[in-house]
Every structure is written in C-alpha cells, then in structure tokens.
Design a protein around this motif. Structure first.
Motif, mmCIF file in Angstrom:
data_model
loop_
_atom_site.group_PDB
_atom_site.id
_atom_site.type_symbol
_atom_site.label_atom_id
_atom_site.label_comp_id
_atom_site.label_asym_id
_atom_site.label_seq_id
_atom_site.Cartn_x
_atom_site.Cartn_y
_atom_site.Cartn_z
ATOM 1 N N THR A 1 0.845 -1.188 0.000
ATOM 2 C CA THR A 1 0.000 0.000 0.000
ATOM 3 C C THR A 1 0.885 1.244 0.000
ATOM 4 O O THR A 1 2.086 1.166 0.282
ATOM 5 C CB THR A 1 -0.909 0.032 1.241
ATOM 6 O OG1 THR A 1 -0.080 0.173 2.415
ATOM 7 C CG2 THR A 1 -1.738 -1.246 1.346
ATOM 8 N N ILE A 2 0.288 2.380 -0.301
ATOM 9 C CA ILE A 2 1.035 3.643 -0.285
ATOM 10 C C ILE A 2 1.591 3.896 1.116
ATOM 11 O O ILE A 2 2.747 4.310 1.285
ATOM 12 C CB ILE A 2 0.139 4.811 -0.718
ATOM 13 C CG1 ILE A 2 -0.399 4.579 -2.147
ATOM 14 C CG2 ILE A 2 0.905 6.126 -0.653
ATOM 15 C CD1 ILE A 2 0.665 4.477 -3.203
ATOM 16 N N GLN B 1 4.545 1.744 1.784
ATOM 17 C CA GLN B 1 5.705 2.228 1.050
ATOM 18 C C GLN B 1 6.321 3.444 1.741
ATOM 19 O O GLN B 1 7.544 3.559 1.866
ATOM 20 C CB GLN B 1 5.313 2.593 -0.386
ATOM 21 C CG GLN B 1 6.497 2.923 -1.284
ATOM 22 C CD GLN B 1 7.370 1.722 -1.562
ATOM 23 O OE1 GLN B 1 6.869 0.610 -1.731
ATOM 24 N NE2 GLN B 1 8.681 1.926 -1.608
ATOM 25 N N GLY C 1 5.785 6.481 -1.329
ATOM 26 C CA GLY C 1 4.509 5.879 -1.703
ATOM 27 C C GLY C 1 4.024 6.357 -3.061
ATOM 28 O O GLY C 1 4.016 7.561 -3.334
ATOM 29 N N GLY C 2 3.661 5.408 -3.927
ATOM 30 C CA GLY C 2 3.201 5.745 -5.273
ATOM 31 C C GLY C 2 4.314 5.778 -6.296
ATOM 32 O O GLY C 2 4.054 5.912 -7.490
ATOM 33 N N TYR C 3 5.560 5.643 -5.827
ATOM 34 C CA TYR C 3 6.713 5.701 -6.732
ATOM 35 C C TYR C 3 7.432 4.359 -6.821
ATOM 36 O O TYR C 3 8.549 4.282 -7.311
ATOM 37 C CB TYR C 3 7.683 6.789 -6.275
ATOM 38 C CG TYR C 3 7.161 8.188 -6.515
ATOM 39 C CD1 TYR C 3 7.594 8.942 -7.613
ATOM 40 C CD2 TYR C 3 6.211 8.743 -5.670
ATOM 41 C CE1 TYR C 3 7.095 10.220 -7.838
ATOM 42 C CE2 TYR C 3 5.712 10.022 -5.888
ATOM 43 C CZ TYR C 3 6.154 10.752 -6.973
ATOM 44 O OH TYR C 3 5.653 12.015 -7.206
ATOM 45 N N ASN D 1 3.613 -0.820 -5.474
ATOM 46 C CA ASN D 1 2.333 -0.183 -5.149
ATOM 47 C C ASN D 1 1.252 -0.480 -6.178
ATOM 48 O O ASN D 1 0.068 -0.192 -5.938
ATOM 49 C CB ASN D 1 2.501 1.335 -5.033
ATOM 50 C CG ASN D 1 3.544 1.742 -4.000
ATOM 51 O OD1 ASN D 1 4.228 2.732 -4.152
ATOM 52 N ND2 ASN D 1 3.697 0.950 -2.937
ATOM 53 N N PHE D 2 1.662 -1.069 -7.309
ATOM 54 C CA PHE D 2 0.696 -1.340 -8.378
ATOM 55 C C PHE D 2 0.607 -2.830 -8.711
ATOM 56 O O PHE D 2 0.018 -3.222 -9.723
ATOM 57 C CB PHE D 2 1.082 -0.521 -9.627
ATOM 58 C CG PHE D 2 1.210 0.940 -9.328
ATOM 59 C CD1 PHE D 2 0.075 1.736 -9.192
ATOM 60 C CD2 PHE D 2 2.451 1.533 -9.127
ATOM 61 C CE1 PHE D 2 0.184 3.086 -8.884
ATOM 62 C CE2 PHE D 2 2.574 2.877 -8.816
ATOM 63 C CZ PHE D 2 1.436 3.663 -8.690
ATOM 64 N N THR E 1 6.199 4.662 -13.109
ATOM 65 C CA THR E 1 5.280 4.752 -11.969
ATOM 66 C C THR E 1 4.355 5.955 -12.128
ATOM 67 O O THR E 1 3.224 5.932 -11.633
ATOM 68 C CB THR E 1 6.057 4.852 -10.639
ATOM 69 O OG1 THR E 1 6.970 5.953 -10.700
ATOM 70 C CG2 THR E 1 6.816 3.564 -10.365
ATOM 71 N N TYR F 1 1.462 4.730 -14.050
ATOM 72 C CA TYR F 1 0.550 3.966 -13.193
ATOM 73 C C TYR F 1 -0.262 4.889 -12.295
ATOM 74 O O TYR F 1 -1.465 4.684 -12.105
ATOM 75 C CB TYR F 1 1.332 2.954 -12.351
ATOM 76 C CG TYR F 1 1.672 1.677 -13.088
ATOM 77 C CD1 TYR F 1 0.733 0.662 -13.249
ATOM 78 C CD2 TYR F 1 2.940 1.475 -13.647
ATOM 79 C CE1 TYR F 1 1.030 -0.509 -13.916
ATOM 80 C CE2 TYR F 1 3.257 0.304 -14.326
ATOM 81 C CZ TYR F 1 2.295 -0.677 -14.458
ATOM 82 O OH TYR F 1 2.597 -1.839 -15.140
ATOM 83 N N ARG F 2 0.401 5.912 -11.760
ATOM 84 C CA ARG F 2 -0.330 6.852 -10.907
ATOM 85 C C ARG F 2 -1.413 7.587 -11.692
ATOM 86 O O ARG F 2 -2.463 7.943 -11.155
ATOM 87 C CB ARG F 2 0.644 7.888 -10.290
ATOM 88 C CG ARG F 2 1.579 7.304 -9.248
ATOM 89 C CD ARG F 2 2.245 8.408 -8.416
ATOM 90 N NE ARG F 2 2.991 9.355 -9.229
ATOM 91 C CZ ARG F 2 4.246 9.188 -9.635
ATOM 92 N NH1 ARG F 2 4.900 8.074 -9.321
ATOM 93 N NH2 ARG F 2 4.856 10.112 -10.353
#
Length: 260
Positions: A49-50, A53, A73-75, A79-80, A146, A149-150
C-alpha cells in the motif's frame, strides 16, 4: 526434511494475493522453476500500500534501520502489484538473503539460478540497476513508469498476453527437458521419500516421540513402584521404550515392589 513444492508455494501465498493476475502467474512460475532446479524460494513482498511504502521509505531516514528503498509511496512498482521481492527458503522454513549460498551443491550460487530463471520469464532484476541495486527485487513494468501507473495507465491486453504465452512456453520446455530416465528417477525419488516418511512416522509412533500414544495396562505395578521410589514423577509422557526399561528395573527388584 525437504519441503514439498506445495509447502514452498504456501509460504508465498499471502504475498501473491494482491498481485495483478498475470504477475501472480509469473511469480508462481518462478517459484516452480526455482524449485525444479533445486532452489526453494519464498516471495517476501508483493503488493504494498502507499502507507506501507511511505513507512519503508522512512526507514533509515526518519525511522531506525538501514535505507532499503528510494521510492516514496506511489513511486514503487510494488504499489501497483507488478513487482515482487524474494528470499531463499531454507529446509527449516527460515529464509536467507545469502547471494553466495549453494544449497543444492551444483557449484552455482542459488541466488544466481533464481535470477536466471526470472529473466527467462521476463522479469526485470533490481540487481542490474546502477543507481540503487535491489538484489531481491523483480518487476514487470510493461514499459510504463510509476507516473503512468499513478495516472491510471495499465498494460495492454497484448502485453499481458505476451507474458502469459512466454510463461506457458517455458513451462512446456521445462517439462520436455526432463528425459525419460530423469522422469523415472524423479518418480522413484518420490516413492522413496514417501516410504521414508512412513518409516519415520511408524518409528515416532513406536517410540511415542510425540507423547500422544498411551499404553494401557501391563506396566501399572512397575510405574507405581517407580513413582514410590522417586525414579519418575509421571508416566504420561513416557515412550514404550522407557516403559519397558521401567518394567525391567522393577523386575530386577530395583524398585520397592510393595509400593501400591
């Protein structure tokens, strides 16, 4: 005792559940290939999860520990659901990150064998990165960053189908690579392992190693005498071998036979 393939796969199940379906299949194939080559592995990280991370990113910065990631988080591809981390799975169920270990004794480091299997399946290895080497890390980004993906972008069906086809092809090659003699030896090995496990179970039952067997009657007088003499406190956890020894000592008159 050597872990079975199903036992090895069960160790990774929790970390496979959140992965994208195609990625999960490719990770499962990696476990199977590595096991077939004598190297059991465990997937130690899958989807993060974010928040997880961010917590990992804080390690070595604002939290105790060593820096293990440069991604907030998110990078991270974790996370994906398109990245995994692994470790070598040892016979006792523990894990190791020893990149030089040669557990199967074939002269090649187990870690290198897993990396080779992963690359065949199409995984990108973090050990090939130049800026921040991540030796336990594999990912399939499908050419997407990423940031993509975001923004909600995802692999095309054609890209996913390519991975599915590659995994299926390699699985077929793995099966064909085993000669008739190797298949015979493998089946004989499975039978031998099953027979060995049966002998061990029978021996444990005979010696009452697990403490579950009981032996009614036949030892009552000897046990009472041994307790009265202070030789034992209980007979509840005694194996049949121990009970026979108590009976023999009783028969030799080394306990008080009058104790009731």
């Amino acid at each position: 005792m050597m872990l079975t393939l199903e036992q090895v796969k069960a160790k990774s199940a929790a970390h496979l559940s959140g992965l994208q379906p195609v990625i999960k299949d490719a990770a499962t194939a990696l476990i199977e290939f590595a096991y077939a080559h004598g190297v059991p592995i465990m997937i130690t990280q899958g989807l993060r999860t974010i928040a997880e991370q961010d917590s990992l990113y804080a390690q070595g910065r604002t939290k105790p520990g060593q820096i293990v990631t440069n991604a907030k988080g998110g990078y991270s591809y974790h996370n994906f659901g398109v990245a995994i981390d692994f470790a070598l799975l040892l016979p006792d169920g523990s894990v190791s990150w020893d990149t030089k270990r040669d557990g199967d004794g074939d002269g090649v480091a187990d870690w290198s064998e897993v990396v080779a299997d992963a690359k065949r399946l199409g995984w990108e290895w973090g050990g090939d990165w130049t800026s921040f080497k991540d030796l336990p890390h594999f990912q399939m980004d499908f050419g997407l960053s990423t940031a993509d993906y975001r923004a909600g972008k995802r692999p095309t069906q054609a890209q996913l189908s390519t991975v599915v086809a590659r995994v299926a092809k390699l699985q077929g090659e793995e099966e064909e690579a085993m000669t008739a003699d190797e298949k015979k030896e493998f089946e004989e090995l499975k039978v031998a392992v099953k027979e060995r496990d049966g002998r061990i179970a029978a021996l444990e039952a005979r010696l009452n190693i697990d403490g579950k067997q009981t032996y009614a009657g036949g030892y009552d007088d000897a046990i009472k005498a041994a307790k009265a003499a202070g030789a034992i406190k209980t007979s509840a956890d005694k194996s049949k071998l121990e009970l026979n020894m108590i009976q023999m000592l009783y028969n030799l008159g080394l306990f008080n036979k009058e104790a009731k």
